[in-house]
Write a protein that holds these residues in place. Structure first.
Motif, PDB file in Angstrom:
ATOM      1  N   VAL B  13      15.003   5.941   3.868  1.00 38.65           N
ATOM      2  CA  VAL B  13      14.361   6.795   4.862  1.00 38.65           C
ATOM      3  C   VAL B  13      14.851   6.382   6.252  1.00 38.65           C
ATOM      4  O   VAL B  13      15.473   5.337   6.418  1.00 38.65           O
ATOM      5  N   HIS B  14      14.537   7.205   7.228  1.00 43.09           N
ATOM      6  CA  HIS B  14      14.856   6.871   8.615  1.00 43.09           C
ATOM      7  C   HIS B  14      13.642   6.268   9.290  1.00 43.09           C
ATOM      8  O   HIS B  14      12.489   6.572   8.927  1.00 43.09           O
ATOM      9  N   GLU B  15      13.915   5.446  10.252  1.00 40.80           N
ATOM     10  CA  GLU B  15      12.823   4.855  11.041  1.00 40.80           C
ATOM     11  C   GLU B  15      11.892   5.949  11.530  1.00 40.80           C
ATOM     12  O   GLU B  15      12.340   6.994  12.008  1.00 40.80           O
ATOM     13  N   GLY B  16      10.599   5.692  11.424  1.00 41.75           N
ATOM     14  CA  GLY B  16       9.623   6.667  11.884  1.00 41.75           C
ATOM     15  C   GLY B  16       9.076   7.555  10.777  1.00 41.75           C
ATOM     16  O   GLY B  16       8.020   8.181  10.942  1.00 41.75           O
ATOM     17  N   ASP B  17       9.799   7.609   9.651  1.00 45.48           N
ATOM     18  CA  ASP B  17       9.323   8.424   8.518  1.00 45.48           C
ATOM     19  C   ASP B  17       8.097   7.780   7.889  1.00 45.48           C
ATOM     20  O   ASP B  17       7.837   6.578   8.051  1.00 45.48           O
ATOM     21  N   THR B  18       7.368   8.592   7.145  1.00 46.41           N
ATOM     22  CA  THR B  18       6.247   8.099   6.321  1.00 46.41           C
ATOM     23  C   THR B  18       6.692   8.102   4.864  1.00 46.41           C
ATOM     24  O   THR B  18       7.348   9.052   4.423  1.00 46.41           O
ATOM     25  N   VAL B  19       6.383   7.038   4.140  1.00 45.89           N
ATOM     26  CA  VAL B  19       6.765   6.957   2.726  1.00 45.89           C
ATOM     27  C   VAL B  19       5.537   6.713   1.858  1.00 45.89           C
ATOM     28  O   VAL B  19       4.555   6.114   2.311  1.00 45.89           O
ATOM     29  N   THR B  20       5.629   7.202   0.634  1.00 45.58           N
ATOM     30  CA  THR B  20       4.577   6.964  -0.361  1.00 45.58           C
ATOM     31  C   THR B  20       5.230   6.388  -1.606  1.00 45.58           C
ATOM     32  O   THR B  20       6.148   6.983  -2.171  1.00 45.58           O
ATOM     33  N   LEU B  21       4.766   5.222  -2.004  1.00 41.08           N
ATOM     34  CA  LEU B  21       5.267   4.560  -3.209  1.00 41.08           C
ATOM     35  C   LEU B  21       4.199   4.670  -4.300  1.00 41.08           C
ATOM     36  O   LEU B  21       3.006   4.543  -4.022  1.00 41.08           O
ATOM     37  N   ASN B  22       4.667   4.876  -5.523  1.00 42.73           N
ATOM     38  CA  ASN B  22       3.751   5.137  -6.623  1.00 42.73           C
ATOM     39  C   ASN B  22       3.758   4.026  -7.657  1.00 42.73           C
ATOM     40  O   ASN B  22       4.801   3.415  -7.918  1.00 42.73           O
ATOM     41  N   CYS B  23       2.600   3.824  -8.246  1.00 44.45           N
ATOM     42  CA  CYS B  23       2.466   2.827  -9.306  1.00 44.45           C
ATOM     43  C   CYS B  23       1.502   3.369 -10.349  1.00 44.45           C
ATOM     44  O   CYS B  23       0.347   3.684 -10.017  1.00 44.45           O
ATOM     45  N   SER B  24       1.964   3.504 -11.583  1.00 41.38           N
ATOM     46  CA  SER B  24       1.063   3.914 -12.661  1.00 41.38           C
ATOM     47  C   SER B  24       1.001   2.792 -13.691  1.00 41.38           C
ATOM     48  O   SER B  24       1.931   1.981 -13.786  1.00 41.38           O
ATOM     49  N   TYR B  25      -0.066   2.743 -14.447  1.00 37.58           N
ATOM     50  CA  TYR B  25      -0.227   1.628 -15.374  1.00 37.58           C
ATOM     51  C   TYR B  25      -0.906   2.060 -16.660  1.00 37.58           C
ATOM     52  O   TYR B  25      -1.679   3.018 -16.673  1.00 37.58           O
ATOM     53  N   GLU B  26      -0.558   1.346 -17.702  1.00 38.30           N
ATOM     54  CA  GLU B  26      -1.240   1.468 -18.993  1.00 38.30           C
ATOM     55  C   GLU B  26      -1.483   0.050 -19.475  1.00 38.30           C
ATOM     56  O   GLU B  26      -0.543  -0.634 -19.873  1.00 38.30           O
ATOM     57  N   VAL B  27      -2.710  -0.388 -19.394  1.00 38.15           N
ATOM     58  CA  VAL B  27      -3.029  -1.753 -19.813  1.00 38.15           C
ATOM     59  C   VAL B  27      -4.291  -1.729 -20.653  1.00 38.15           C
ATOM     60  O   VAL B  27      -5.134  -0.846 -20.509  1.00 38.15           O
ATOM     61  N   THR B  28      -4.436  -2.729 -21.491  1.00 37.82           N
ATOM     62  CA  THR B  28      -5.613  -2.773 -22.367  1.00 37.82           C
ATOM     63  C   THR B  28      -6.847  -3.256 -21.616  1.00 37.82           C
ATOM     64  O   THR B  28      -7.969  -2.921 -21.969  1.00 37.82           O
ATOM     65  N   ASN B  29      -6.630  -4.036 -20.576  1.00 38.52           N
ATOM     66  CA  ASN B  29      -7.755  -4.607 -19.852  1.00 38.52           C
ATOM     67  C   ASN B  29      -7.414  -4.644 -18.367  1.00 38.52           C
ATOM     68  O   ASN B  29      -6.510  -5.369 -17.963  1.00 38.52           O
ATOM     69  N   PHE B  30      -8.087  -3.843 -17.571  1.00 37.60           N
ATOM     70  CA  PHE B  30      -7.787  -3.760 -16.144  1.00 37.60           C
ATOM     71  C   PHE B  30      -8.819  -4.545 -15.351  1.00 37.60           C
ATOM     72  O   PHE B  30     -10.025  -4.336 -15.500  1.00 37.60           O
ATOM     73  N   ARG B  31      -8.326  -5.437 -14.484  1.00 40.67           N
ATOM     74  CA  ARG B  31      -9.226  -6.158 -13.579  1.00 40.67           C
ATOM     75  C   ARG B  31      -8.990  -5.728 -12.134  1.00 40.67           C
ATOM     76  O   ARG B  31      -9.919  -5.476 -11.393  1.00 40.67           O
ATOM     77  N   SER B  32      -7.734  -5.671 -11.739  1.00 37.92           N
ATOM     78  CA  SER B  32      -7.407  -5.306 -10.360  1.00 37.92           C
ATOM     79  C   SER B  32      -5.936  -4.937 -10.291  1.00 37.92           C
ATOM     80  O   SER B  32      -5.168  -5.222 -11.206  1.00 37.92           O
ATOM     81  N   LEU B  33      -5.574  -4.275  -9.206  1.00 38.57           N
ATOM     82  CA  LEU B  33      -4.168  -3.917  -8.965  1.00 38.57           C
ATOM     83  C   LEU B  33      -3.766  -4.506  -7.626  1.00 38.57           C
ATOM     84  O   LEU B  33      -4.525  -4.443  -6.647  1.00 38.57           O
ATOM     85  N   LEU B  34      -2.574  -5.061  -7.595  1.00 38.69           N
ATOM     86  CA  LEU B  34      -2.112  -5.746  -6.392  1.00 38.69           C
ATOM     87  C   LEU B  34      -0.759  -5.192  -5.961  1.00 38.69           C
ATOM     88  O   LEU B  34       0.063  -4.815  -6.798  1.00 38.69           O
ATOM     89  N   TRP B  35      -0.551  -5.145  -4.670  1.00 36.36           N
ATOM     90  CA  TRP B  35       0.743  -4.779  -4.089  1.00 36.36           C
ATOM     91  C   TRP B  35       1.321  -5.988  -3.361  1.00 36.36           C
ATOM     92  O   TRP B  35       0.601  -6.691  -2.625  1.00 36.36           O
TER      93      TRP B  35
END
Lengths: 115, 110
Positions: B13-35
């Protein structure tokens, strides 16, 4: 500043020659982890210590061992490195408390080259 | 098998743009999600998300979790060249375990 320190930053070893990577922490965290990260791949958990309790991942090869002599230090031993073991090795710590988990704090990693 | 998938794999992207990053998950036991943000060294912690719909914000970065649809997004507004890095998403599945995605490599050009 409290931190996680890995030494060395870069390590070169020969095929089959044992190598030890070290990690120390000043955070007084209960849990210490070793992750392997190959180029453009996700970090892969090898094992972790919760205090003195060792937890090995099922798919971690026997070639990889770990020692935690005290709260502050943890070592990764690779008994007979192969070319496929070349990677970045990340040490991390966490408090290990709370049902929701706690963030991991990473060291800067040791990049291992096997010749 | 627990799985965390990030998209896109890379982004310019160019400086000044807005970006959206995606994360999907399939887990048997979810406690939290971290970036995490990873430059040429250790991943550095950005956010930990545990509840759906509650936005976490830090400066130009923000993140939100949808536990029903099993995904999270990381937004960066007014991007700067210093935002160039690999952004890692990880899910805490309990017993001190984090499952990581392969990351999104972001390059912000001047």
């Amino acid at each position: 500043d409290a931190m996680v320190i890995q030494n060395p930053r870069y390590q070169v070893t020969q095929f089959g020659k044992p190598v030890t990577l070290s990690c120390s922490q000043t955070l007084n965290h209960n849990v210490m982890y070793w992750y392997q990260q190959k180029s453009s791949q996700a970090p892969k958990l090898l094992f972790h210590y919760y205090d003195k309790d060792f937890n090995n991942e099922a798919d971690t090869p026997d070639n990889f061992q770990s020692r935690r002599p005290n709260t502050s230090f943890c070592f990764l031993d690779i008994r007979s490195p192969g070319l496929g073991d070349a990677a970045m090795y990340l040490c991390a710590t966490s408090r290990g408390t709370g049902s929701l988990g706690s963030p991991l704090h990473f060291g800067n990693g040791t990049r291992l080259t096997v010749t | 098998e627990d799985k965390v998938v990030q998209s896109p794999l890379s982004l310019v992207v160019h400086e000044g743009d807005t970006v959206t990053l995606n994360c999907s998950y399939e887990v048997t036991n979810f406690r939290s999600l971290l970036w995490y943000k990873q430059e040429k060294k250790a991943p550095t912690f950005l956010f930990m998300l545990t509840s759906s719909g509650i936005e976490k914000k830090s400066g130009r970065l923000s993140s939100i979790l949808d536990k029903k649809e099993l995904f999270s997004i990381l937004n960066i507004t007014a991007t700067q060249t210093g935002d160039s890095a690999v952004y890692l998403c990880a899910v805490n599945t309990g017993f001190q375990k984090l499952v990581f995605g392969t990351g999104t490599r972001l390059l912000v050009s001047p």
